[in-house]
Design an enzyme around this catalytic site. Sequence first.
Site, PDB file in Angstrom:
ATOM      1  CB  CYS B 160      20.967 110.892  27.444  1.00 13.96           C
ATOM      2  SG  CYS B 160      20.395 109.885  28.640  1.00 13.96           S
ATOM      3  CG  HIS B 293      22.072 117.042  28.227  1.00 12.86           C
ATOM      4  ND1 HIS B 293      21.143 116.338  27.351  1.00 12.86           N
ATOM      5  CD2 HIS B 293      22.019 116.357  28.956  1.00 12.86           C
ATOM      6  CE1 HIS B 293      20.880 115.134  27.597  1.00 12.86           C
ATOM      7  NE2 HIS B 293      21.511 115.142  28.797  1.00 12.86           N
ATOM      8  CG  HIS B 328      16.789 113.389  29.584  1.00  8.12           C
ATOM      9  ND1 HIS B 328      16.875 113.396  28.279  1.00  8.12           N
ATOM     10  CD2 HIS B 328      17.819 112.866  30.080  1.00  8.12           C
ATOM     11  CE1 HIS B 328      17.959 112.892  28.020  1.00  8.12           C
ATOM     12  NE2 HIS B 328      18.748 112.640  29.137  1.00  8.12           N
TER      13      HIS B 328
END
Lengths: 353, 398
Positions: B160, B293, B328
């Site tokens: 990620c 994040h 995400h």
Amino acid sequence: MMKDCYINGIGCVSAQETTVDNDIENYQFLTERITHAHRPNYREFIKPTMIRRMSTGVKMGVVAASLALKEANLETPDAIISGTGLGCSIDSDKFLKKIVDNNEEFLTPTAFIQSTHNTVGAQVALGLGCNAYNVTYVHNALSFESAMIDAQLLLNEGESNVLFGGVDELGAYTTSLFDLIGHIKKEEVIENGILDSKTKGAIFSEGSQFFVLGDERSDSSYAKLVDVAVHNVLPKNEIEEKLVQFLSTNNLTIGDIDAVVLGTNGDVEFDGVYADLQESVFENTQQIYYKHLSGEYNTASAFGFWTACKILKTQSVPTNLKLNTVKSSSIRNVLLYNQYRSENHSFTLLSSC
Amino acid sequence: MSKGVAITGMGIISSIGNTVEENFQSLINKTPGISRIESIDTIHRDDIKVGEIKTSNQEFIQQLGLPDSNNYSRTALLAEVAVLEAVESAGIVDMNSCKTGLISATSVAGMDMTEKYYYSLFDETHNRKYITAHPAGDATTKIANRLGITDFVTTISTACSSSANAIMLGARMIKAGKLDRVIVGGADCLSKFTINGFKTLMILSDDNCKPFDADRTGLNLGEAAAFLVLESDEQVKKDNKKVLGYVSGYANANDAFHQTASSENGEGATLAMKKALKGANISADKIDYINAHGTATNNNDASESKAILRVFNDAIPSLSSTKAYTGHTLAAAAAIEAVYSILALQHATVFPNLNFKTTIPETNIVPVTEVLEKEIKHVLSNSFGFGGNCSTLIFSKA
């Protein structure tokens, strides 16, 4: 001007027995269509409780990395950079098969957790407790070279010791896909191995090679990494020109190259580019190949790099690597050229130190 | 003194818009792109919400003018849409007028097609074209070919945080003089593979995700692609380019704690933020906005909050996670959030952290929940991934 970068430690797991003291002269030509890596004694390197959970690629990577670190006498590197064309295929294949076969039911996270491409770099960092820079390159046959370019860049930015390497494992499903479209030879190779095969496809294998790149020469130094250049696309008629250009940016000419290490893999469809160079610019240069011993995988060029490091250190070329009879009295500059299926070309220059 | 590496173009596609302008409008109008999944036939359809782009593969194929025989994964389609916008916005006429590279990032790669044709490609030869679309380097190769970039082309995969590392490498290559211009970013599409993977980890929310909320319920997966064009100062001068912003700081550190979980005190994240600030040569109090994040998982938001407190002490800048808009988007996340960070600099606007109600008691961080206009000189953007990969980027005003 790039800073001098030294290869101060090397580690290799491959289809040959490369984790113990074993002359390259003893390596056997691979004959099978697909050859799995020779399994080292993992217990010497990894805690038994961890071994069970790790896939082949992770184990190979951890072993190659620890061998390189040990040789360089380095506990914690300033960066860990990995290259892998296909990543953790085994766990990825495993998780994918379960999704398809069980219609998304009864799944457990273990395989998914370990399926990400950066698992090897992560597990090496975890094992060392290393908080440093950590990146994984995943660009087909340039994965290892990308890692190497980053490593050289980091040293020029002021880091002292960087661990970098390549790893690829044979996942059963992924391998079957490449078999289906003819990237793997349809038959075993015999006699003179891949050179005599004259058939399409390559013999596949797996492996991991890691290296410590340092900014100081040491007793353990193998060679100096001078430069790396990559070309995603390189038309056949421009290869020689780019090669000469690459050498000239490093103040060298073809005549300065004492040995050229080629990525020849026995695929009759794509080996022509090597043959052309062998018969022209490199006619009077000592020629070396290695994929008959390592097999083909996205990061197999790291095996070639590993053999080049050994050649530079020992100043001798094992007979089973030779493609011609040209000899050089001393080996100062070694050029590596690799490509896979006409894509992802790389030139790497090493010199003695 | 150089302000950093110049950003001269950007392109994006996400569930809140197919262009930079559409994304900006959704951000300031508080319009999230979270919905039930439509394009993937999954048994989890009713238990999860996702940031899905509602344009079909067929529509993208037409938009991009690809032949029917193409073997583009959805990841490659998204990448190409975003990269073309980035190149156009940078006003690049001749790709080979200077040393140009391409660095992309992905984690899903061509898995969407592999999982779809898992068994059938053994029988049906026409689906076999997707086999070579499976590896992570494939989408990058396709866009490199489309743009005519032939030399330095590579792909990064650090889960990620992938595209943060692509942006970082690009900036470093420019600084080292290895490239004059580089296109950097990443792409990931939704897939059964990732949906089921995150499902087994029990971190998928069945509702709209709530970053930094005490009662957060997990993340929404999303799909997206975004690319930036970075150019050297000489190149900017030579072509008289408009600069959108600068990449002024970057760092990568490893948490070295666990394969998937973040350490409780956010060691890797703290190191990444501190190193990035040091590299940018600014103190923490100069940061005007943190694009966190903030995935809305229990673990990430707690760990990231701790790390932010460690770096910023009591003086936390305006902070938000934009993941409640987009979900995400894995390897694309850092690249789309880079675009949002640049938009924040350009429009002097902090984008809100949607769905937030209750402060996490242990950390007491209150994100910005309404569109906030204020002067912004420096934005800090975090991206963390499996394998302990923690990356921080700092973007500064042109």
